[in-house]
Design an enzyme around this catalytic site. Structure first.
Site, PDB file in Angstrom:
ATOM      1  N   GLY A  49     -13.309 -33.951   3.262  1.00  9.38           N
ATOM      2  CA  GLY A  49     -12.300 -34.450   2.897  1.00  9.38           C
ATOM      3  C   GLY A  49     -12.589 -35.879   2.690  1.00  9.38           C
ATOM      4  O   GLY A  49     -13.744 -36.460   2.572  1.00  9.38           O
ATOM      5  N   SER A  65     -14.123 -37.241   6.077  1.00  9.64           N
ATOM      6  CA  SER A  65     -14.691 -36.261   6.864  1.00  9.64           C
ATOM      7  C   SER A  65     -15.447 -35.288   6.431  1.00  9.64           C
ATOM      8  O   SER A  65     -15.577 -35.133   5.147  1.00  9.64           O
ATOM      9  CB  SER A  65     -13.520 -35.656   7.540  1.00  9.64           C
ATOM     10  OG  SER A  65     -12.780 -34.782   6.736  1.00  9.64           O
ATOM     11  N   VAL A  80     -16.547 -31.363   7.324  1.00 11.80           N
ATOM     12  CA  VAL A  80     -16.471 -30.343   8.569  1.00 11.80           C
ATOM     13  C   VAL A  80     -17.421 -29.188   8.429  1.00 11.80           C
ATOM     14  O   VAL A  80     -17.986 -28.651   7.448  1.00 11.80           O
ATOM     15  CB  VAL A  80     -14.933 -29.504   8.110  1.00 11.80           C
ATOM     16  CG1 VAL A  80     -14.573 -28.527   9.172  1.00 11.80           C
ATOM     17  CG2 VAL A  80     -13.813 -30.493   7.900  1.00 11.80           C
ATOM     18  N   ASP A 100       1.778 -34.144   4.460  1.00 11.97           N
ATOM     19  CA  ASP A 100       0.704 -34.013   3.471  1.00 11.97           C
ATOM     20  C   ASP A 100       0.722 -32.433   3.110  1.00 11.97           C
ATOM     21  O   ASP A 100      -0.425 -31.867   3.103  1.00 11.97           O
ATOM     22  CB  ASP A 100      -0.636 -34.608   3.737  1.00 11.97           C
ATOM     23  CG  ASP A 100      -1.365 -34.806   2.610  1.00 11.97           C
ATOM     24  OD1 ASP A 100      -0.975 -34.530   1.564  1.00 11.97           O
ATOM     25  OD2 ASP A 100      -2.594 -34.890   2.924  1.00 11.97           O
TER      26      ASP A 100
HETATM   27  N1  LIG Z   1     -10.553 -25.477  11.022  1.00  9.93           N
HETATM   28  C1  LIG Z   1     -11.213 -25.190   9.953  1.00  9.93           C
HETATM   29  N2  LIG Z   1     -11.957 -24.050   9.712  1.00  9.93           N
HETATM   30  C2  LIG Z   1     -12.476 -23.978   8.508  1.00  9.93           C
HETATM   31  N3  LIG Z   1     -12.695 -24.913   7.612  1.00  9.93           N
HETATM   32  C3  LIG Z   1     -11.738 -26.268   7.838  1.00  9.93           C
HETATM   33  C4  LIG Z   1     -11.090 -26.384   8.975  1.00  9.93           C
HETATM   34  N4  LIG Z   1     -10.633 -27.645   8.742  1.00  9.93           N
HETATM   35  C5  LIG Z   1     -11.106 -28.066   7.647  1.00  9.93           C
HETATM   36  N5  LIG Z   1     -11.805 -27.333   6.965  1.00  9.93           N
HETATM   37  C6  LIG Z   1     -12.321 -27.352   5.771  1.00  9.93           C
HETATM   38  O1  LIG Z   1     -12.785 -28.779   5.685  1.00  9.93           O
HETATM   39  C7  LIG Z   1     -12.142 -29.439   4.330  1.00  9.93           C
HETATM   40  C8  LIG Z   1     -11.551 -31.022   4.709  1.00  9.93           C
HETATM   41  O2  LIG Z   1     -10.851 -30.829   6.302  1.00  9.93           O
HETATM   42  P1  LIG Z   1      -9.375 -31.916   6.149  1.00  9.93           P
HETATM   43  O3  LIG Z   1      -8.583 -31.491   5.091  1.00  9.93           O
HETATM   44  O4  LIG Z   1      -8.803 -31.448   7.652  1.00  9.93           O
HETATM   45  O5  LIG Z   1     -10.310 -33.235   5.946  1.00  9.93           O
HETATM   46  P2  LIG Z   1      -9.579 -34.317   5.595  1.00  9.93           P
HETATM   47  O6  LIG Z   1     -10.729 -35.429   5.486  1.00  9.93           O
HETATM   48  O7  LIG Z   1      -8.539 -34.706   6.631  1.00  9.93           O
HETATM   49  O8  LIG Z   1      -9.128 -34.471   4.292  1.00  9.93           O
HETATM   50  P3  LIG Z   1      -8.313 -35.134   3.213  1.00  9.93           P
HETATM   51  O9  LIG Z   1      -9.162 -36.024   2.420  1.00  9.93           O
HETATM   52  O10 LIG Z   1      -7.507 -34.225   2.543  1.00  9.93           O
HETATM   53  O11 LIG Z   1      -7.295 -36.009   4.093  1.00  9.93           O
HETATM   54  C9  LIG Z   1     -10.833 -28.329   4.346  1.00  9.93           C
HETATM   55  O12 LIG Z   1     -10.281 -28.394   3.017  1.00  9.93           O
HETATM   56  C10 LIG Z   1     -11.482 -27.398   4.676  1.00  9.93           C
HETATM   57  O13 LIG Z   1     -12.083 -26.492   3.765  1.00  9.93           O
END
Ligand SMILES: Nc1ncnc2c1ncn2[C@@H]1O[C@H](COP(=O)(O)OP(=O)(O)OP(=O)(O)O)[C@@H](O)[C@H]1O
Length: 461
Positions: A36, A39, A41, A161
């Site tokens: 993200g 972040s 993951v 979102d």
């Molecule tokens: N519980 C999960 N299981 C599997 N894949 C996950 C999980 N959580 C997140 N991901 C993967 O990681 C990616 C990023 O997660 P997430 O959208 O929560 O991050 P973010 O930093 O909040 O993103 P954004 O920039 O959209 O706010 C997701 O698009 C998905 O591909």
């Protein structure tokens, strides 16, 4: 994401599907599942029971060179909101579960239920239908989304979102999980921080404005975040069944104009019932837009021989929320937020307590009894000849201590954390003449414990 204090090993683990790096002795990290804005993951395995999980590593923006103080506050709020929202929504089958929170000085790790099927966005690309689902599959997925959003609203949480990138899939049965609550808002604060919320929305929706409700584009007007979530669900439903966005334009302002006028065309393969439901969801007037709890009564859900969405509908049956009911939980979220965890998970330097007198100490002790901890501090204060004032609530309490000469004052707070832990924070407000008090505090509160889990102290206030 820039490297952090664990990056070499994490990067090594991320290179393959092996689990080579163990995070705080608990989770073996594997390959990167997704990224993200702030972040990364990872796929991971719990060393205790071998369960597969996802670990979301969120780096704390700290360097003045890479972010402004406002960015740092916004990032911190995102993590706090995500943790508090996921806690509040725990137990719903279509909201991703938060299993654990860990932290180092620079990074917060959210341990999440693993969604093996990736995002709905990537699944759409891989569909045999050329980027879209047939109506029965779309209905099944949308029912799960509507159920998760209704559950969130019933508990005073607005996602803000909703989009396919934030919808995860698990298992072969098309089980959907609503994820990424970093932009969510709580009912109690919905109108309190309107300005902040607009800033957050403005900053974050720039990447995917196609899902934003028209009323949230009008910056100076407060809007109902629940109704805006319903609009976003409508865009998701359109995308599920059409394979493309209802509002799209290379020019952002032109796209916003289309959203505000709600101008879109249905593909010819949409059934009349689906057209009708999407028309109700993408109603530009929030007050006449279909309500989240009414969606399941729409005729589109009476297709396929009236399948049962019983367990899903159950979550919609109490769309009103009682803010008071959640105050205790909000309190808990305030007491234990991920950045507090950083405070006691990062260092284990005991010297400050035992040697020179620190300004502020914070530590965690086993035990779920706020009262007896405050009793011990009060007793110690009296023994040291200090004037003692005490305030106590169910999950936290404080003792104010003051030397009779007026040259020393300190304040000690005790917070009840989950898992029968107490966080103790003591601040020296003025004076330096009673180091014994600090040393005694350490011995009285920690001396009898076999386990001192995590400990840190801060020299500066
Ligand atoms: N519980 C999960 N299981 C599997 N894949 C996950 C999980 N959580 C997140 N991901 C993967 O990681 C990616 C990023 O997660 P997430 O959208 O929560 O991050 P973010 O930093 O909040 O993103 P954004 O920039 O959209 O706010 C997701 O698009 C998905 O591909």
């Amino acid at each position: 994401m820039p490297p952090d204090d664990e990056s070499p090993a994490v990067a090594a683990a991320a290179a393959g599907d092996t689990f080579s790096k163990v995070l705080q002795g608990r989770y073996e990290l594997g390959r990167v599942l997704g990224r993200g804005a702030s972040s990364k993951v990872y796929r991971a395995r719990d060393v205790r029971d071998g369960a597969h999980v996802a670990v979301k590593a969120i780096r704390k923006p700290s360097s003045p060179y890479c972010c402004t103080p406002e960015d740092a506050v916004a990032a911190r709020r995102c993590v706090e909101r995500e943790v508090a929202a996921l806690r509040r929504l725990d137990g719903h089958p279509h909201v991703v579960r938060l299993l654990d929170v860990l932290a180092t000085r620079s990074t917060v790790y959210l341990v999440l239920e693993l969604a093996r099927g990736g995002t709905l966005l990537s699944a759409l690309d891989a569909t045999a239908g050329g980027g879209r689902y047939g109506e029965p599959a779309a209905r099944r997925l949308f029912a799960q989304l509507a159920s998760a959003v209704a559950h969130a609203h019933s508990r005073g949480v607005f996602h803000r979102d909703v989009k396919p990138d934030n919808l995860l899939l698990d298992g072969g049965e098309l089980s959907l999980k609503l994820a990424d609550f970093g932009l969510s808002a709580f009912a109690a604060e919905e109108h309190e921080h309107e300005h902040d919320q607009h800033q957050l929305l403005a900053a974050t929706h720039c990447g995917s404005p196609a899902y934003v409700a028209p009323e949230s584009l009008l910056k100076r007007r407060p809007y109902d975040a629940g109704k805006a979530d319903v609009w976003s669900c409508g865009v998701v439903l359109f995308v599920l069944a059409a394979g493309y966005l209802p509002f799209n334009d290379g020019n952002l302002m032109a796209m916003y104009r289309k959203i505000c006028s709600a101008k879109f065309r249905f593909p010819k393969w949409f059934s009349p019932e689906l057209r009708s439901l999407i028309g109700r969801l993408l109603d530009p007037e929030p007050d006449t837009r279909i309500k989240i709890g009414d969606i399941f009564d729409h005729p589109w859900f009476q297709q396929d021989g009236k399948p049962s969405f019983g367990f899903i509908q159950a979550a919609c049956s109490h769309p009103s929320y009682d803010v008071v009911k959640w105050e205790a939980e909000l309190e808990q979220a305030r007491e234990l937020n991920a950045f507090d965890i950083i405070g006691f998970a990062s260092g284990c330097d005991l010297s400050g307590l035992i040697g020179a007198l620190p300004h502020r100490v914070r530590f965690v002790v086993p035990g779920a009894d706020v009262k007896s901890t405050l009793d011990r501090v009060e007793k110690l204060g009296r023994e040291e000849g200090l004037a003692v004032m005490r305030k106590e609530e169910a999950r936290y309490g404080g003792v104010h201590l003051e030397g009779t000469s007026g040259k020393f004052s300190a304040y000690l707070m005790v917070y009840l954390l989950p898992k029968e832990m107490l966080m103790v924070e003591a601040k020296r407000a003025s004076g330096s003449e009673i180091p014994k008090f600090w040393q005694e505090l350490y011995h009285r509160l920690l001396g009898n414990c076999n386990i001192i889990t995590k400990f840190t102290f801060m020299q500066q206030m």
